[in-house]
Enzyme design. Structure first.
Site, PDB file in Angstrom:
ATOM      1  N   ASP A  94     -10.625  -6.800 -16.572  1.00 41.74           N
ATOM      2  CA  ASP A  94     -11.495  -5.633 -16.661  1.00 41.74           C
ATOM      3  C   ASP A  94     -11.073  -4.533 -15.694  1.00 41.74           C
ATOM      4  O   ASP A  94     -10.951  -3.370 -16.076  1.00 41.74           O
ATOM      5  CB  ASP A  94     -12.962  -6.032 -16.426  1.00 41.74           C
ATOM      6  CG  ASP A  94     -13.166  -6.908 -15.184  1.00 41.74           C
ATOM      7  OD1 ASP A  94     -12.194  -7.140 -14.432  1.00 41.74           O
ATOM      8  OD2 ASP A  94     -14.299  -7.365 -14.966  1.00 41.74           O
ATOM      9  N   ASP A  97      -8.863  -3.782  -8.707  1.00 40.04           N
ATOM     10  CA  ASP A  97      -9.522  -3.199  -7.534  1.00 40.04           C
ATOM     11  C   ASP A  97      -8.575  -3.365  -6.348  1.00 40.04           C
ATOM     12  O   ASP A  97      -7.707  -2.521  -6.116  1.00 40.04           O
ATOM     13  CB  ASP A  97     -10.865  -3.904  -7.339  1.00 40.04           C
ATOM     14  CG  ASP A  97     -11.649  -3.392  -6.153  1.00 40.04           C
ATOM     15  OD1 ASP A  97     -11.383  -2.264  -5.708  1.00 40.04           O
ATOM     16  OD2 ASP A  97     -12.537  -4.106  -5.648  1.00 40.04           O
ATOM     17  N   LYS A 125      -9.051   1.120  -9.829  1.00 33.95           N
ATOM     18  CA  LYS A 125      -9.767   1.902  -8.817  1.00 33.95           C
ATOM     19  C   LYS A 125      -8.791   2.554  -7.869  1.00 33.95           C
ATOM     20  O   LYS A 125      -7.852   1.915  -7.399  1.00 33.95           O
ATOM     21  CB  LYS A 125     -10.694   0.979  -8.030  1.00 33.95           C
ATOM     22  CG  LYS A 125     -12.141   1.278  -8.226  1.00 33.95           C
ATOM     23  CD  LYS A 125     -12.981   0.470  -7.287  1.00 33.95           C
ATOM     24  CE  LYS A 125     -13.926  -0.410  -8.061  1.00 33.95           C
ATOM     25  NZ  LYS A 125     -14.815  -1.179  -7.167  1.00 33.95           N
ATOM     26  N   ASP A 153     -20.196  -6.645 -14.552  1.00 37.31           N
ATOM     27  CA  ASP A 153     -21.579  -6.947 -14.187  1.00 37.31           C
ATOM     28  C   ASP A 153     -21.924  -6.537 -12.769  1.00 37.31           C
ATOM     29  O   ASP A 153     -21.046  -6.308 -11.935  1.00 37.31           O
ATOM     30  CB  ASP A 153     -21.822  -8.456 -14.309  1.00 37.31           C
ATOM     31  CG  ASP A 153     -21.180  -9.224 -13.145  1.00 37.31           C
ATOM     32  OD1 ASP A 153     -19.974  -9.026 -12.898  1.00 37.31           O
ATOM     33  OD2 ASP A 153     -21.894  -9.989 -12.473  1.00 37.31           O
ATOM     34  N   ARG A 159     -23.463  -6.311 -18.384  1.00 38.38           N
ATOM     35  CA  ARG A 159     -22.204  -6.514 -19.117  1.00 38.38           C
ATOM     36  C   ARG A 159     -22.291  -5.944 -20.525  1.00 38.38           C
ATOM     37  O   ARG A 159     -21.281  -5.594 -21.125  1.00 38.38           O
ATOM     38  CB  ARG A 159     -21.884  -8.012 -19.239  1.00 38.38           C
ATOM     39  CG  ARG A 159     -21.547  -8.692 -17.937  1.00 38.38           C
ATOM     40  CD  ARG A 159     -20.973 -10.079 -18.209  1.00 38.38           C
ATOM     41  NE  ARG A 159     -21.014 -10.946 -17.043  1.00 38.38           N
ATOM     42  CZ  ARG A 159     -20.114 -10.950 -16.061  1.00 38.38           C
ATOM     43  NH1 ARG A 159     -19.099 -10.115 -16.105  1.00 38.38           N
ATOM     44  NH2 ARG A 159     -20.238 -11.767 -15.039  1.00 38.38           N
TER      45      ARG A 159
HETATM   46  P1  5GP Z   1      -9.435  -7.427  -7.337  1.00 41.03           P
HETATM   47  O1  5GP Z   1      -9.004  -8.850  -7.214  1.00 41.03           O
HETATM   48  O2  5GP Z   1      -8.460  -6.534  -8.037  1.00 41.03           O
HETATM   49  O3  5GP Z   1      -9.919  -6.861  -6.040  1.00 41.03           O
HETATM   50  O4  5GP Z   1     -10.755  -7.421  -8.185  1.00 41.03           O
HETATM   51  C1  5GP Z   1     -10.770  -7.778  -9.471  1.00 41.03           C
HETATM   52  C2  5GP Z   1     -12.125  -8.351  -9.832  1.00 41.03           C
HETATM   53  O5  5GP Z   1     -13.178  -7.956  -8.934  1.00 41.03           O
HETATM   54  C3  5GP Z   1     -12.492  -7.794 -11.170  1.00 41.03           C
HETATM   55  O6  5GP Z   1     -11.967  -8.594 -12.215  1.00 41.03           O
HETATM   56  C4  5GP Z   1     -13.996  -7.821 -11.111  1.00 41.03           C
HETATM   57  O7  5GP Z   1     -14.445  -9.095 -11.469  1.00 41.03           O
HETATM   58  C5  5GP Z   1     -14.320  -7.567  -9.657  1.00 41.03           C
HETATM   59  N1  5GP Z   1     -14.587  -6.135  -9.379  1.00 41.03           N
HETATM   60  C6  5GP Z   1     -13.837  -5.296  -8.631  1.00 41.03           C
HETATM   61  N2  5GP Z   1     -14.373  -4.050  -8.619  1.00 41.03           N
HETATM   62  C7  5GP Z   1     -15.489  -4.117  -9.390  1.00 41.03           C
HETATM   63  C8  5GP Z   1     -16.476  -3.146  -9.777  1.00 41.03           C
HETATM   64  O8  5GP Z   1     -16.467  -1.959  -9.442  1.00 41.03           O
HETATM   65  N3  5GP Z   1     -17.478  -3.603 -10.587  1.00 41.03           N
HETATM   66  C9  5GP Z   1     -17.553  -4.895 -11.006  1.00 41.03           C
HETATM   67  N4  5GP Z   1     -18.574  -5.216 -11.791  1.00 41.03           N
HETATM   68  N5  5GP Z   1     -16.642  -5.830 -10.665  1.00 41.03           N
HETATM   69  C10 5GP Z   1     -15.622  -5.439  -9.868  1.00 41.03           C
HETATM   70 MG    MG Z   2     -12.805 -10.409 -12.765  1.00 42.74          MG
END
Ligand code: 5GP
Ligand code: MG
Length: 177
Positions: A94, A97, A125, A153, A159
């Site tokens: 999705d 981040d 992001k 979520d 969702r």
């Molecule tokens: P990363 O490992 O890239 O930091 O984060 C990925 C996961 O963190 C995403 O798949 C999601 O589950 C969660 N996540 C990161 N940012 C957001 C956000 O703004 N909203 C939501 N709902 N989940 C996020």
């Molecule tokens: Mg995730």
């Protein structure tokens, strides 16, 4: 809650990403792997736009994160039912981040002997990346806000929203995710 991407914008951005994927994978055996739970809405829309032969699989990656600090990532490959050896793998998530999820998942998929592993995300992001990789296919770059909808979520809610919205600070209480 502030709407960042409308249904119409999502549809167009995903169609553009699908077209790039279709060109990239034309004629090759593709396995699309969705990262649960957040990717399921994107996965359903995306695969219906990919008019190429493909398999669909799911894995689970959950991060027990706090508002600003990431927790340990729990990964479960038990749902992966078909062999990805010598197949091209497209990991669909999705949102990118910090990048830690993708950074941890890629080597684990590599161990299964695929021909290639690429990543596609709905959202990336800005200014948050902590790893030396970027997703290969990105539908939208968004500002650093906590977003919900279209599979994403907040405490297992939202969702089902058909659009992407940013939650205001007063709409969140403490721990996220
Ligand atoms: P990363 O490992 O890239 O930091 O984060 C990925 C996961 O963190 C995403 O798949 C999601 O589950 C969660 N996540 C990161 N940012 C957001 C956000 O703004 N909203 C939501 N709902 N989940 C996020
Ligand atoms: Mg995730």
């Amino acid at each position: 809650m502030k709407v960042l991407l409308t249904e119409d914008q999502l549809r167009k951005g995903i169609a553009q990403m699908a077209e790039k994927l279709r060109q990239h994978y034309a004629g090759r055996p593709l396995t699309v792997i969705g990262v649960m739970i957040g990717s399921i809405v994107l996965l359903a829309d995306l695969v219906r736009l990919l008019d190429i032969p493909l398999r669909v699989e799911l894995i689970l990656a959950r991060c027990c994160r706090g508002a600003n600090r990431p927790g340990p990532l729990v990964v479960n490959f038990d749902l992966l039912s078909s062999d990805v050896r010598d197949r091209d793998v497209l990991l669909v998530d999705d949102i990118f981040d910090t990048g830690n999820t993708i950074w941890e998942l890629i080597p684990q998929l590599d161990e299964l002997g695929p021909a290639s592993v690429r990543t596609a995300v709905l959202l990336r992001k800005q200014g948050r990346c902590q790893v030396p990789v970027q997703p290969d296919f990105v539908a939208f770059d968004i500002p650093d806000a906590f977003v919900v909808g279209y599979g994403l979520d907040y405490r297992d809610m939202y969702r089902n929203l058909p659009y992407i919205a940013a939650l205001e600070p007063h709409e969140m209480s403490g721990e996220i995710g």
